[in-house]
Scaffold this motif. Sequence first.
Motif, PDB file in Angstrom:
ATOM      1  N   LYS A 111       0.830  -1.202   0.000  1.00 21.59           N
ATOM      2  CA  LYS A 111       0.000   0.000   0.000  1.00 21.59           C
ATOM      3  C   LYS A 111       0.873   1.264   0.000  1.00 21.59           C
ATOM      4  O   LYS A 111       1.799   1.379   0.804  1.00 21.59           O
ATOM      5  CB  LYS A 111      -0.893  -0.033   1.246  1.00 21.59           C
ATOM      6  CG  LYS A 111      -2.017   0.990   1.207  1.00 21.59           C
ATOM      7  CD  LYS A 111      -2.970   0.743   2.365  1.00 21.59           C
ATOM      8  CE  LYS A 111      -4.063   1.759   2.565  1.00 21.59           C
ATOM      9  NZ  LYS A 111      -4.100   2.941   1.762  1.00 21.59           N
ATOM     10  N   ASP A 112       0.572   2.167  -0.914  1.00 20.08           N
ATOM     11  CA  ASP A 112       1.276   3.463  -1.020  1.00 20.08           C
ATOM     12  C   ASP A 112       2.770   3.351  -1.315  1.00 20.08           C
ATOM     13  O   ASP A 112       3.491   4.338  -1.215  1.00 20.08           O
ATOM     14  CB  ASP A 112       1.081   4.306   0.257  1.00 20.08           C
ATOM     15  CG  ASP A 112      -0.391   4.601   0.512  1.00 20.08           C
ATOM     16  OD1 ASP A 112      -1.138   4.719  -0.476  1.00 20.08           O
ATOM     17  OD2 ASP A 112      -0.792   4.677   1.691  1.00 20.08           O
ATOM     18  N   ASP A 113       3.238   2.167  -1.650  1.00 18.74           N
ATOM     19  CA  ASP A 113       4.650   2.019  -2.010  1.00 18.74           C
ATOM     20  C   ASP A 113       4.735   1.468  -3.433  1.00 18.74           C
ATOM     21  O   ASP A 113       4.452   0.304  -3.686  1.00 18.74           O
ATOM     22  CB  ASP A 113       5.347   1.076  -1.016  1.00 18.74           C
ATOM     23  CG  ASP A 113       6.799   0.819  -1.392  1.00 18.74           C
ATOM     24  OD1 ASP A 113       7.305   1.461  -2.343  1.00 18.74           O
ATOM     25  OD2 ASP A 113       7.436  -0.028  -0.734  1.00 18.74           O
ATOM     26  N   THR A 164       3.641   9.177  -5.536  1.00 16.62           N
ATOM     27  CA  THR A 164       2.536   9.294  -4.581  1.00 16.62           C
ATOM     28  C   THR A 164       1.234   8.705  -5.133  1.00 16.62           C
ATOM     29  O   THR A 164       0.174   8.867  -4.534  1.00 16.62           O
ATOM     30  CB  THR A 164       2.287  10.765  -4.186  1.00 16.62           C
ATOM     31  OG1 THR A 164       2.044  11.512  -5.381  1.00 16.62           O
ATOM     32  CG2 THR A 164       3.482  11.353  -3.472  1.00 16.62           C
ATOM     33  N   GLY A 165       1.317   8.064  -6.298  1.00 18.14           N
ATOM     34  CA  GLY A 165       0.151   7.342  -6.806  1.00 18.14           C
ATOM     35  C   GLY A 165      -0.759   8.138  -7.714  1.00 18.14           C
ATOM     36  O   GLY A 165      -1.858   7.685  -8.045  1.00 18.14           O
TER      37      GLY A 165
END
Length: 277
Positions: A111-113, A164-165
């Motif tokens: 998640k988020d990486d 940051t996606g």
Amino acid sequence: MRTILAIAAYSLFVSEALACPEHIHHEEDRLRKRAEPGGNVTWAYEASYDWGRLSDSFELCQIGTQQSPIPLSLTQGLSLNHRPYFHYSDTYNASLHNWGYGPAVTLYHPKDDFSQLPHFTFEEESGMNETVYLTGWHVHAPADHSVAGDRSKAELHFVHVTSTGKPRAVIAFRIDPGNTNSPFFSHLPPLIRFKDTETRVPMENFNPILALAEVNFLNEFWTYKGSLTSPPCSEGIRWFVARNVLFVGVKQMQEILFNSIYSARQEQEVWLHQINI
Ligand SMILES: *[C@@H]1O[C@H](CO)[C@@H](O)[C@H](O)[C@H]1NC(C)=O
Ligand SMILES: *[C@@H]1O[C@H](CO)[C@@H](O)[C@H](O)[C@H]1NC(C)=O
Ligand SMILES: *[C@@H]1O[C@H](CO)[C@@H](O)[C@H](O)[C@H]1NC(C)=O
């Protein structure tokens, strides 16, 4: 919040399904309505010329200066700028599914990486290098981008996000039938039909390099400043369209089309897209 339904005649294909390239929001968000204002508004590709009227939050679809897709031509030349430097490996954990309009794959990551995902670096106008990460891909049929008036049967979009996606860059591969099978499509499990947006088939050996190899690693490409090809039509996406077509076998082409439905936005007029600049 108003709920506005697209004209009834289009309702057959009206979808709240995750839309290009927002399927990057991943499995857990699969059934979520759109989060942005107007998130309950449904829209259809068949009525893409008029998305602006469906919701105030879709105004960019109407007034944007860098809307995608656009017609491309060889007289525009090919790009010598913004060349992508790929750092793709050949084995990723991913899952095959259908985004409601065609075949799609989502890559797994913590998640988020995004740092372990396939990525590429390119120099932006500012002179700064940016790195973007491949979170997934999906197929549109027919192709969004025409070249010299010719529209391929389908188009594959490799969607890349910032660290940051945020969606930032798309590598587009035009797909047409040729004489031999595509190793990229051959290495996928059997495709899933557009009616089934639930099934997830895990792949532990997803290899994005195969697709790059089939278009000569983008040694020739067009690039321009564009947008999402679905509402809210957000801009700030750099497009890279491979000059080479990704050819698939006739049976493979039929399998792709069998599992896809109409999902191309009307072409937009070229305005401030800065093609190849
Ligand atoms: C969407 O509709 C649901 C149910 O009517 C409502 O609870 C929700 O707040 C709406 N969301 C948006 C973003 O409009
Ligand atoms: C894929 O997932 C399996 C099981 O979760 C894991 O053992 C393997 O290391 C993963 N492979 C990659 C390339 O991340
Ligand atoms: C951007 O990356 C390219 C390729 O690695 C390199 O040649 C160039 O010097 C870099 N530019 C900046 C501003 O770091």
